[in-house]
Write a protein that holds these residues in place. Structure first.
Motif, mmCIF file in Angstrom:
data_model
loop_
_atom_site.group_PDB
_atom_site.id
_atom_site.type_symbol
_atom_site.label_atom_id
_atom_site.label_comp_id
_atom_site.label_asym_id
_atom_site.label_seq_id
_atom_site.Cartn_x
_atom_site.Cartn_y
_atom_site.Cartn_z
ATOM 1 N N MET A 1 0.850 -1.173 0.000
ATOM 2 C CA MET A 1 0.000 0.000 0.000
ATOM 3 C C MET A 1 0.900 1.241 0.000
ATOM 4 N N THR A 2 0.481 2.243 -0.715
ATOM 5 C CA THR A 2 1.287 3.458 -0.813
ATOM 6 C C THR A 2 1.180 4.290 0.462
ATOM 7 N N ASP A 3 2.143 5.171 0.634
ATOM 8 C CA ASP A 3 2.131 6.057 1.800
ATOM 9 C C ASP A 3 0.912 6.968 1.801
ATOM 10 N N PHE A 4 0.502 7.394 0.624
ATOM 11 C CA PHE A 4 -0.674 8.265 0.528
ATOM 12 C C PHE A 4 -1.914 7.549 1.055
ATOM 13 N N MET A 5 -2.117 6.311 0.632
ATOM 14 C CA MET A 5 -3.302 5.567 1.075
ATOM 15 C C MET A 5 -3.257 5.268 2.570
ATOM 16 N N GLN A 6 -2.075 5.026 3.107
ATOM 17 C CA GLN A 6 -1.974 4.804 4.547
ATOM 18 C C GLN A 6 -2.369 6.063 5.315
ATOM 19 N N ASN A 7 -1.942 7.212 4.823
ATOM 20 C CA ASN A 7 -2.342 8.469 5.458
ATOM 21 C C ASN A 7 -3.841 8.686 5.341
ATOM 22 N N VAL A 8 -4.429 8.316 4.205
ATOM 23 C CA VAL A 8 -5.874 8.454 4.017
ATOM 24 C C VAL A 8 -6.625 7.589 5.028
ATOM 25 N N TYR A 9 -6.147 6.364 5.267
ATOM 26 C CA TYR A 9 -6.803 5.498 6.242
ATOM 27 C C TYR A 9 -6.747 6.091 7.648
ATOM 28 N N VAL A 10 -5.616 6.634 8.034
ATOM 29 C CA VAL A 10 -5.505 7.254 9.359
ATOM 30 C C VAL A 10 -6.486 8.407 9.485
ATOM 31 N N ILE A 11 -6.539 9.252 8.474
ATOM 32 C CA ILE A 11 -7.458 10.395 8.492
ATOM 33 C C ILE A 11 -8.908 9.923 8.478
ATOM 34 N N LEU A 12 -9.215 8.904 7.677
ATOM 35 C CA LEU A 12 -10.573 8.369 7.585
ATOM 36 C C LEU A 12 -11.068 7.874 8.937
ATOM 37 N N TRP A 13 -10.279 7.062 9.606
ATOM 38 C CA TRP A 13 -10.705 6.529 10.902
ATOM 39 C C TRP A 13 -10.838 7.645 11.931
ATOM 40 N N GLY A 14 -9.951 8.634 11.878
ATOM 41 C CA GLY A 14 -10.037 9.758 12.805
ATOM 42 C C GLY A 14 -11.289 10.590 12.598
ATOM 43 N N VAL A 15 -11.615 10.855 11.338
ATOM 44 C CA VAL A 15 -12.830 11.627 11.043
ATOM 45 C C VAL A 15 -14.073 10.846 11.457
ATOM 46 N N LEU A 16 -14.089 9.548 11.200
ATOM 47 C CA LEU A 16 -15.236 8.733 11.624
ATOM 48 C C LEU A 16 -15.377 8.728 13.142
ATOM 49 N N ALA A 17 -14.268 8.697 13.860
ATOM 50 C CA ALA A 17 -14.328 8.741 15.326
ATOM 51 C C ALA A 17 -14.928 10.057 15.802
ATOM 52 N N LEU A 18 -14.494 11.153 15.210
ATOM 53 C CA LEU A 18 -15.039 12.461 15.607
ATOM 54 C C LEU A 18 -16.519 12.584 15.258
ATOM 55 N N LEU A 19 -16.901 12.110 14.087
ATOM 56 C CA LEU A 19 -18.308 12.204 13.680
ATOM 57 C C LEU A 19 -19.227 11.372 14.567
ATOM 58 N N THR A 20 -18.831 10.149 14.866
ATOM 59 C CA THR A 20 -19.690 9.320 15.715
ATOM 60 C C THR A 20 -19.735 9.854 17.143
ATOM 61 N N PHE A 21 -18.647 10.462 17.604
ATOM 62 C CA PHE A 21 -18.668 11.076 18.933
ATOM 63 C C PHE A 21 -19.631 12.255 18.949
ATOM 64 N N ALA A 22 -19.601 13.059 17.891
ATOM 65 C CA ALA A 22 -20.519 14.196 17.801
ATOM 66 C C ALA A 22 -21.972 13.733 17.730
ATOM 67 N N VAL A 23 -22.224 12.669 16.990
ATOM 68 C CA VAL A 23 -23.580 12.117 16.905
ATOM 69 C C VAL A 23 -24.015 11.595 18.274
ATOM 70 N N GLY A 24 -23.098 10.966 18.984
ATOM 71 C CA GLY A 24 -23.421 10.465 20.319
ATOM 72 C C GLY A 24 -23.799 11.575 21.275
ATOM 73 N N ILE A 25 -23.125 12.706 21.185
ATOM 74 C CA ILE A 25 -23.456 13.840 22.044
ATOM 75 C C ILE A 25 -24.798 14.430 21.638
ATOM 76 N N LYS A 26 -24.995 14.621 20.336
ATOM 77 C CA LYS A 26 -26.222 15.259 19.865
ATOM 78 C C LYS A 26 -27.452 14.378 20.096
ATOM 79 N N GLN A 27 -27.354 13.097 19.804
ATOM 80 C CA GLN A 27 -28.491 12.183 19.925
ATOM 81 C C GLN A 27 -28.615 11.554 21.312
ATOM 82 N N LYS A 28 -27.607 11.772 22.161
ATOM 83 C CA LYS A 28 -27.548 11.129 23.488
ATOM 84 C C LYS A 28 -27.662 9.609 23.342
#
Length: 90
Positions: A1-28
């Motif tokens: 896997m290329t370095d670019f794709m590895q960086n994309v995966y790290v960013i993807l999982w981080g953004v998903l973590a932030l989004l689901t945390f925000a949904v958890g706060i908003k929706q309780k």
């Protein structure tokens, strides 16, 4: 896997973590925090694989990763069937 794709995966999982945390706060919704914790785990795992030079998907680390994935999958499936059972009882 290329370095670019590895960086994309790290960013993807981080953004998903932030989004689901925000949904958890908003929706309780407590299940959103569990999913967010899983995404944080995935972010850290992929970041260690990308930036530390340790192959996190081989050997003992690979086995630990697969065990955690199976445990989380079993937890999610259990929550799903439990919620369906409670929903049908009403």
């Amino acid at each position: 896997m290329t370095d670019f794709m590895q960086n994309v995966y790290v960013i993807l999982w981080g953004v998903l973590a932030l989004l689901t945390f925000a949904v958890g706060i908003k929706q309780k919704a407590p299940y959103a925090f569990v999913i967010s914790a899983f995404f944080v785990f995935m972010t850290v795992w992929y970041a260690l694989d990308t930036y530390s030079g340790i192959d996190m998907f081989a050997g003992t680390f690979g086995i630990v990763f697969k065990v955690v994935l199976v445990a989380v999958l079993a937890l999610f499936v259990g929550f799903y069937f439990l919620s369906k059972r409670r929903g049908n009882g009403k």
